[in-house]
Design an enzyme around this catalytic site. Structure first.
Site, PDB file in Angstrom:
ATOM      1  N   ASP A 191      -0.955   2.932   5.716  1.00  9.26           N
ATOM      2  CA  ASP A 191      -0.796   2.194   4.473  1.00  9.26           C
ATOM      3  C   ASP A 191       0.690   2.009   4.164  1.00  9.26           C
ATOM      4  O   ASP A 191       1.479   2.955   4.272  1.00  9.26           O
ATOM      5  CB  ASP A 191      -1.483   2.976   3.347  1.00  9.26           C
ATOM      6  CG  ASP A 191      -1.396   2.289   2.009  1.00  9.26           C
ATOM      7  OD1 ASP A 191      -2.004   1.215   1.857  1.00  9.26           O
ATOM      8  OD2 ASP A 191      -0.727   2.832   1.110  1.00  9.26           O
ATOM      9  N   GLU A 245       0.119  -1.407   8.228  1.00 14.55           N
ATOM     10  CA  GLU A 245       0.192  -2.399   7.165  1.00 14.55           C
ATOM     11  C   GLU A 245       1.688  -2.661   7.000  1.00 14.55           C
ATOM     12  O   GLU A 245       2.401  -1.839   6.404  1.00 14.55           O
ATOM     13  CB  GLU A 245      -0.427  -1.868   5.870  1.00 14.55           C
ATOM     14  CG  GLU A 245      -0.430  -2.903   4.764  1.00 14.55           C
ATOM     15  CD  GLU A 245      -0.965  -2.358   3.449  1.00 14.55           C
ATOM     16  OE1 GLU A 245      -1.655  -3.101   2.735  1.00 14.55           O
ATOM     17  OE2 GLU A 245      -0.676  -1.183   3.127  1.00 14.55           O
TER      18      GLU A 245
END
Length: 693
Positions: A331, A360
């Site tokens: 993330d 990400e």
């Protein structure tokens, strides 16, 4: 064994609490502390033992006779001087950053009361993995399925009630049958590290459902444990992994190393902040009392500190080596790369080189958008694919050239340094945003239930409600929505790169227009199995089978338009008028239909093998050189025809006899029929045709 009353010197490694069969070694990093107390919980009593040894910034001691099940925390002494970056408080009971299992739930404000603080538990890592074998599916053959552990099975009638919403439920036979029915190869689990609910949510009676608020990077989240038969959280997680591996499925964890649940300077002191705030967090040079907030969650972990980087690497190795997971999705991964050696540390780690790594590739800090900037060995969430595909089909803000670039794998983004098309993770929807059904049902977000005045969530969704906001009974509106969902899915599964499906999209799941359901732990977010769209499930399964059947949809090399060994171009972009696309065609804003012909890929060296209980739904699995699937791969040209127009478009076909193998608009989409010379592609649809030999 009963624990002793005095600590021996012990060792400064490994960090955390480790049982050796005779006692437990404790080791805690804190570069700026003046002292550390180990606090042992014995019923209502807390026994305090100072860690007197300090080696290389690690406080350590050994407790003879201590054993698994022992509960402990720390008190850390040092200056309480926020202006200098230090926030020590000797009254606070603090959680070990290396805790394997966390006991208790935090309340707000963070308590000093020992009975209510979070405690670490010493664990015994022994587990019978039996004949567990990691599936090790090549990136080319991977189909990701993003799934929430609780939401997936919470309402599944085929999962025993006691297991619904748990690790055990996620790997229940009824769930595995569904994964096999779809043909997905890897489950990408939303965060399962121990996380906390933010004080605001707790005060409002809500929770952090998604789990992007980690506190303990080594501990599985206990709220997802069924604990049937007294099984521990760790054992249940391992059993889930073992069961999914036996079904031929990989397990990938969504991990949040960009920030912690301690939030900003007004947040709670639970672990890192009280142990060594100046080491664990990025602090502004001109204001060490605050925090650099590249995560949007109040703080940013400081991986530029070698010991913090070590913690992250230790955690990753732990989940691979001890918990047997097969990869990670990071993330806000750009935050991990700032001033740190994280990418290089991963690159040279022999254990982590073997697993799937997904970034990400952005954060909210300066120069935070890093799409295409990760090293070989990484794959990245490709938001350009998401946006351009939505804009092509739903808002017409993207033209045929933009869609062609995404179908070809986004080589302008990832085609460097020897990276392959699998560097891009293609997706239409994910947990953060509209579901697929809502994407074609809502023009605007409807997040009122989140308690933030509908100000949260994305405002620019590239969605289209097809003429009516929300649920509709209008047959024409429903027809448009049905066709667009199938066209979007067809585009995802035909594109070069790695496809990712959001769980529930294949069921026709709606969140009533909520595009930021992070705090909705209820029927709004749980998969609604009783009202599943069986036709849509079968359609997705059919598309995955087509992807497995035609290896040119999973190429290891970039499409170039140049001739292959047999003289055919690897890709031929096709105009409906029956000719190759020309420069003027690509520049046209009025062209709403085009196609691509993909040359065959040689099938030499592909050998089937049977794998007993690890068979996929149809009983076969291929070697890494072939697709994981049930259909024999075909070495023939494949033609994909795309029409976003409101009316049918007739395509003149390349020479030869073509067999239509999919029409996304049809009631029976995979019924075959012959096409010679021309094929009419209905409005808002995609066709696949194979060249007959």
């Amino acid at each position: 064994m009963s624990a002793g009353t005095d600590l021996a010197a012990g060792r400064p490694w490994p960090l955390g609490a480790h049982w050796d069969g005779r006692g437990v070694n404790f080791a805690l990093f804190s570069a700026h502390a003046d002292g550390v107390d180990l606090c042992i919980f014995e019923g209502d009593r807390v026994r305090t033992l100072p860690l007197r040894e300090f080696t290389d910034q690690v406080w350590h001691g050994y407790l003879p006779g201590a054993a698994p099940g022992l509960r402990y925390a720390y008190r850390v002494h040092g200056p309480n001087a926020p202006a200098s970056g230090h926030r020590f408080d000797r009254q606070r009971l603090l959680l070990d950053p290396y805790a394997r299992e966390v006991l208790g739930r935090s309340s707000w404000p963070a308590p000093d009361d020992p009975a209510h603080c979070l405690k670490a538990c010493v664990v015994d890592e022994a587990f019978d993995w039996g004949d567990d074998v990691r599936p090790s599916i090549p990136w080319t053959d991977t189909v990701l399925y993003e799934v929430h552990v609780k939401g997936a099975s919470r309402q599944h009638p085929g999962v025993p009630e006691a297991l619904r919403g748990t690790y055990a439920g996620l790997a229940a036979p009824a769930m595995i049958d569904h994964y096999h029915r779809l043909g997905v190869t890897a489950l990408n689990l939303l965060p399962v590290h121990h996380f906390l609910d933010e004080p605001r949510l707790t005060n409002e009676g809500r929770v952090n459902y998604w789990g992007y608020n980690t506190l303990a990077f080594f501990a599985p989240e206990p709220r997802y444990a069924a604990r049937v038969g007294g099984q521990s959280v760790i054992a249940e997680f391992k059993t889930m992994v073992r069961s999914l591996h036996a079904a031929g499925l990989e397990v990938i964890l969504d991990v949040v190393f960009n920030h912690t649940a301690e939030s900003d300077e007004a947040g709670p002191t639970l672990s890192f902040r009280g142990i060594d705030n100046a080491s664990y967090y990025r602090l502004p040079a001109d204001n060490p009392a605050g925090y650099e907030n590249f995560s949007g969650c109040g703080n940013t972990l400081n991986l530029a500190c070698p010991r913090v980087l070590q913690m992250v690497m230790d955690a990753l190795r732990y989940w691979v080596d001890v918990m047997h997971v097969d990869g990670f999705r990071f993330d806000l991964a750009a935050a991990l790369t700032r001033d740190s050696a994280f990418l290089h540390a991963k690159r040279q780690d022999p254990l982590l080189q073997r697993v799937k790594l997904i970034a990400e590739p952005w954060d909210i800090g300066p120069d935070g958008y890093h799409l295409g900037r990760f090293l070989p060995g990484w794959s990245e969430w490709n938001d350009r694919f998401r946006d351009d595909v939505r804009a092509f089909w739903l808002t017409h803000e993207a033209d045929v050239g933009q869609l062609a670039q995404r179908l070809a794998g986004s080589s302008e983004v990832f085609g460097f340094a020897g990276r392959a098309p699998q560097a891009g993770i293609n997706f239409i929807t994910a947990h953060d945003g509209f579901t697929l059904r809502d994407l074609v049902s809502y023009q605007s977000r409807h997040n009122e239930l989140n308690g933030e005045g509908n100000r949260d969530g994305h405002g620019h969704n590239l969605s289209w409600n097809c003429g009516e906001e929300g649920e509709s009974e209008d047959p024409q509106v429903l027809k448009k929505r049905r066709r667009l969902q199938r066209a979007l899915l067809s585009t995802l599964l035909m594109a070069q790169g790695v496809p990712m499906l959001q769980s529930g999209d294949e069921l026709g799941r709606t969140q009533a227009g909520n595009n930021n359901a992070y705090c909705q732990d209820n029927t709004l977010t749980w998969l609604d199995w009783r009202h599943a769209d069986d036709g849509l499930i079968d359609f997705v399964a059919g598309l995955v089978s087509l992807r497995q059947r035609f290896p040119q949809l999973r190429r290891r090399q970039w499409l170039t338009g140049k001739a292959t060994a047999d003289g055919q171009p690897d890709v031929l972009w096709w105009h409906p008028a029956g000719r190759p696309m020309q420069d003027t065609d690509w520049q046209s804003r009025k062209l709403n239909a085009f196609g691509l012909q993909l040359a065959p890929v040689p099938l030499s060296g592909l050998v089937e093998r049977r794998k007993g209980s690890r068979n996929a739904r149809f009983g076969l699995q291929f070697t890494p050189e072939a697709a994981v699937g049930h259909l024999a791969q075909e070495s023939c040209a494949l033609l994909c025809l795309i029409n976003r127009d409101e009316i049918p478009v007739s395509f003149l076909l390349p020479a030869g006899v073509w067999e239509q193998v999919c029409d996304s608009s049809a009631q029976t989409p995979f019924a075959t029929c012959r096409r010679e010379k021309a094929s009419t592609v209905p409005a808002r649809s995609v066709q696949f045709l194979r060249l007959e030999s």
